[in-house]
Enzyme design. Sequence first.
Site, PDB file in Angstrom:
ATOM      1  CB  ILE A   1      -0.939   0.008   1.222  1.00 24.02           C
ATOM      2  CG1 ILE A   1      -1.887  -1.196   1.162  1.00 24.02           C
ATOM      3  CG2 ILE A   1      -1.717   1.319   1.271  1.00 24.02           C
ATOM      4  CD1 ILE A   1      -2.823  -1.314   2.352  1.00 24.02           C
ATOM      5  N   PRO A   2       1.004   1.937  -1.118  1.00 21.53           N
ATOM      6  CG  PRO A   2       0.604   2.912  -3.200  1.00 21.53           C
ATOM      7  CD  PRO A   2       0.113   1.832  -2.269  1.00 21.53           C
ATOM      8  CB  CYS A   3       1.929   5.106   2.981  1.00 23.47           C
ATOM      9  SG  CYS A   3       3.257   4.080   3.621  1.00 23.47           S
ATOM     10  CG  HIS A   4       6.414   4.875  -1.238  1.00 21.04           C
ATOM     11  ND1 HIS A   4       5.755   3.661  -1.134  1.00 21.04           N
ATOM     12  CD2 HIS A   4       6.742   5.017  -2.539  1.00 21.04           C
ATOM     13  CE1 HIS A   4       5.703   3.100  -2.345  1.00 21.04           C
ATOM     14  NE2 HIS A   4       6.291   3.903  -3.204  1.00 21.04           N
TER      15      HIS A   4
END
Length: 157
Positions: A119-122
Amino acid sequence: MENCIIKSPLGFTEISGDKNGIMKVAVLNSEEKLTDNIPSVLKDCAIQVQEYFDGTRKDFDLKLNPQGTDFQKKVWEQLKTIPYGKTISYLDLSKQLGDVKAIRAAASANGKNPLWIVIPCHRVIGSDGSLTGYASGLHRKQWLLEHESPYKQQSLF
């Protein structure tokens, strides 16, 4: 629940889950013993994480089972819509969630994401383009964004 430790370019990575899905992918700040025999329910995740770092995978196709509040899960679902190589601001994220005033709550949920890179929170940055806040460390956030960038920085020497 099953666990394994694999190595990534950004550190030892722990993967946890069971038949209901992957619950956690986390980069660790310490060296750990690598898992010799990855449990079958985690193998696909370990392979896809490696493919991501190898540059051959842009999207994850895994059964996920992150644990969190309903609001956190709503934020995490929204994060999954951010395309590889793109970023949005925390303000944009709160707007997409339908409440511009929820910016702090959205940022907090972003920081509690249990599924690092999957889950690409970056991909969420400050409105001014700054790399604000990242639970795994800003150096890792910068590395991940550069890894996903279509414009590769080349060394002059």
